[in-house]
Design a protein around this motif. Sequence first.
Motif, PDB file in Angstrom:
ATOM      1  N   GLN A  52       0.831  -1.204   0.000  1.00 26.09           N
ATOM      2  CA  GLN A  52       0.000   0.000   0.000  1.00 26.09           C
ATOM      3  C   GLN A  52       0.866   1.256   0.000  1.00 26.09           C
ATOM      4  OE1 GLN A  52      -2.685  -0.346   3.304  1.00 26.09           O
ATOM      5  NE2 GLN A  52      -4.104  -1.649   2.185  1.00 26.09           N
ATOM      6  N   GLU A  55       1.915   1.911  -3.503  1.00 23.72           N
ATOM      7  CA  GLU A  55       0.796   2.436  -4.282  1.00 23.72           C
ATOM      8  C   GLU A  55       0.524   3.900  -3.947  1.00 23.72           C
ATOM      9  OE1 GLU A  55      -2.470  -0.147  -3.519  1.00 23.72           O
ATOM     10  OE2 GLU A  55      -1.695  -1.752  -4.790  1.00 23.72           O
ATOM     11  N   VAL A  56       0.575   4.233  -2.666  1.00 22.46           N
ATOM     12  CA  VAL A  56       0.324   5.607  -2.233  1.00 22.46           C
ATOM     13  C   VAL A  56       1.406   6.532  -2.771  1.00 22.46           C
ATOM     14  CG1 VAL A  56       0.298   7.109  -0.202  1.00 22.46           C
ATOM     15  CG2 VAL A  56      -1.043   5.018  -0.208  1.00 22.46           C
ATOM     16  N   ALA A  58       3.197   6.093  -5.474  1.00 25.51           N
ATOM     17  CA  ALA A  58       3.007   6.231  -6.915  1.00 25.51           C
ATOM     18  C   ALA A  58       1.876   7.209  -7.217  1.00 25.51           C
ATOM     19  CB  ALA A  58       2.727   4.875  -7.545  1.00 25.51           C
ATOM     20  N   THR A  59       0.778   7.099  -6.479  1.00 26.41           N
ATOM     21  CA  THR A  59      -0.360   8.009  -6.683  1.00 26.41           C
ATOM     22  C   THR A  59       0.032   9.441  -6.327  1.00 26.41           C
ATOM     23  OG1 THR A  59      -1.873   6.206  -6.163  1.00 26.41           O
ATOM     24  CG2 THR A  59      -2.771   8.426  -6.053  1.00 26.41           C
ATOM     25  N   ALA A  60       0.772   9.620  -5.254  1.00 25.42           N
ATOM     26  CA  ALA A  60       1.210  10.961  -4.857  1.00 25.42           C
ATOM     27  C   ALA A  60       2.130  11.563  -5.920  1.00 25.42           C
ATOM     28  CB  ALA A  60       1.920  10.895  -3.509  1.00 25.42           C
ATOM     29  N   ARG A  62       2.047  10.900  -9.126  1.00 27.99           N
ATOM     30  CA  ARG A  62       1.185  11.293 -10.255  1.00 27.99           C
ATOM     31  C   ARG A  62       0.461  12.598  -9.962  1.00 27.99           C
ATOM     32  NH1 ARG A  62      -2.235   6.613 -10.495  1.00 27.99           N
ATOM     33  NH2 ARG A  62      -0.626   5.240  -9.748  1.00 27.99           N
ATOM     34  N   LEU A  63      -0.065  12.742  -8.753  1.00 29.19           N
ATOM     35  CA  LEU A  63      -0.769  13.977  -8.390  1.00 29.19           C
ATOM     36  C   LEU A  63       0.179  15.177  -8.378  1.00 29.19           C
ATOM     37  CD1 LEU A  63      -3.135  12.705  -5.556  1.00 29.19           C
ATOM     38  CD2 LEU A  63      -3.765  13.438  -7.856  1.00 29.19           C
TER      39      LEU A  63
END
Length: 84
Positions: A52, A55-56, A58-60, A62-63
Amino acid sequence: MALTPRWMRRLLCRRRSGVSLVRRTSRPTPGQRDATQALYRATCARDEAQRQTREVEATAARLRAVREANHFAELFRSSMEGYR
Protein backbone atom coordinates in the motif's frame (compact mmCIF):
# COMPACT_ATOMS: atom_id res chain seq x y z
CA MET A 1 3.47 -55.97 54.39
CA ALA A 2 6.80 -54.38 53.71
CA LEU A 3 6.95 -50.76 52.75
CA THR A 4 9.17 -49.96 49.80
CA PRO A 5 11.22 -46.80 49.85
CA ARG A 6 9.99 -43.87 47.82
CA TRP A 7 12.90 -43.91 45.36
CA MET A 8 12.24 -47.57 44.59
CA ARG A 9 8.54 -46.93 43.94
CA ARG A 10 9.51 -44.15 41.53
CA LEU A 11 11.77 -46.49 39.64
CA LEU A 12 9.22 -49.29 39.48
CA CYS A 13 6.08 -47.24 38.80
CA ARG A 14 6.51 -44.72 36.02
CA ARG A 15 3.97 -41.97 36.09
CA ARG A 16 2.63 -40.55 32.85
CA SER A 17 2.20 -37.08 34.31
CA GLY A 18 5.87 -36.77 35.17
CA VAL A 19 8.31 -34.73 33.15
CA SER A 20 9.74 -36.72 30.31
CA LEU A 21 13.45 -36.54 29.65
CA VAL A 22 12.91 -37.37 25.99
CA ARG A 23 12.30 -34.34 23.83
CA ARG A 24 9.11 -34.48 21.81
CA THR A 25 9.46 -33.43 18.20
CA SER A 26 6.34 -34.92 16.67
CA ARG A 27 3.76 -32.12 16.99
CA PRO A 28 3.98 -28.47 18.02
CA THR A 29 2.14 -27.38 21.12
CA PRO A 30 -0.93 -25.13 20.86
CA GLY A 31 1.18 -22.19 22.03
CA GLN A 32 3.74 -22.83 19.31
CA ARG A 33 0.97 -23.05 16.70
CA ASP A 34 -0.53 -19.79 17.93
CA ALA A 35 2.87 -18.10 17.82
CA THR A 36 3.49 -19.37 14.29
CA GLN A 37 0.08 -18.15 13.15
CA ALA A 38 0.63 -14.75 14.78
CA LEU A 39 3.99 -14.44 13.04
CA TYR A 40 2.39 -15.34 9.71
CA ARG A 41 -0.39 -12.76 10.21
CA ALA A 42 2.16 -10.08 11.16
CA THR A 43 4.27 -10.87 8.10
CA CYS A 44 1.23 -10.67 5.83
CA ALA A 45 0.17 -7.37 7.40
CA ARG A 46 3.67 -5.93 6.92
CA ASP A 47 3.74 -7.03 3.28
CA GLU A 48 0.31 -5.49 2.69
CA ALA A 49 1.41 -2.22 4.33
CA GLN A 50 4.53 -2.10 2.15
CA ARG A 51 2.44 -2.74 -0.97
CA GLN A 52 0.00 0.00 0.00
CA THR A 53 2.89 2.37 0.71
CA ARG A 54 4.26 1.84 -2.80
CA GLU A 55 0.80 2.44 -4.28
CA VAL A 56 0.32 5.61 -2.23
CA GLU A 57 3.75 6.92 -3.23
CA ALA A 58 3.01 6.23 -6.91
CA THR A 59 -0.36 8.01 -6.68
CA ALA A 60 1.21 10.96 -4.86
CA ALA A 61 3.88 11.24 -7.56
CA ARG A 62 1.19 11.29 -10.26
CA LEU A 63 -0.77 13.98 -8.39
CA ARG A 64 2.42 16.04 -7.93
CA ALA A 65 3.10 15.83 -11.67
CA VAL A 66 -0.47 16.92 -12.50
CA ARG A 67 -0.28 19.78 -10.01
CA GLU A 68 3.06 20.90 -11.43
CA ALA A 69 1.75 20.71 -15.01
CA ASN A 70 -1.31 22.68 -13.96
CA HIS A 71 0.94 25.26 -12.29
CA PHE A 72 2.99 25.69 -15.48
CA ALA A 73 -0.21 25.91 -17.54
CA GLU A 74 -1.48 28.63 -15.21
CA LEU A 75 1.82 30.51 -15.51
CA PHE A 76 1.71 30.24 -19.30
CA ARG A 77 -1.92 31.34 -19.40
CA SER A 78 -1.26 34.31 -17.17
CA SER A 79 1.77 35.35 -19.23
CA MET A 80 -0.28 35.20 -22.44
CA GLU A 81 -3.19 37.17 -20.99
CA GLY A 82 -1.10 39.65 -19.14
CA TYR A 83 -0.95 40.08 -15.38
CA ARG A 84 -4.49 41.16 -14.67
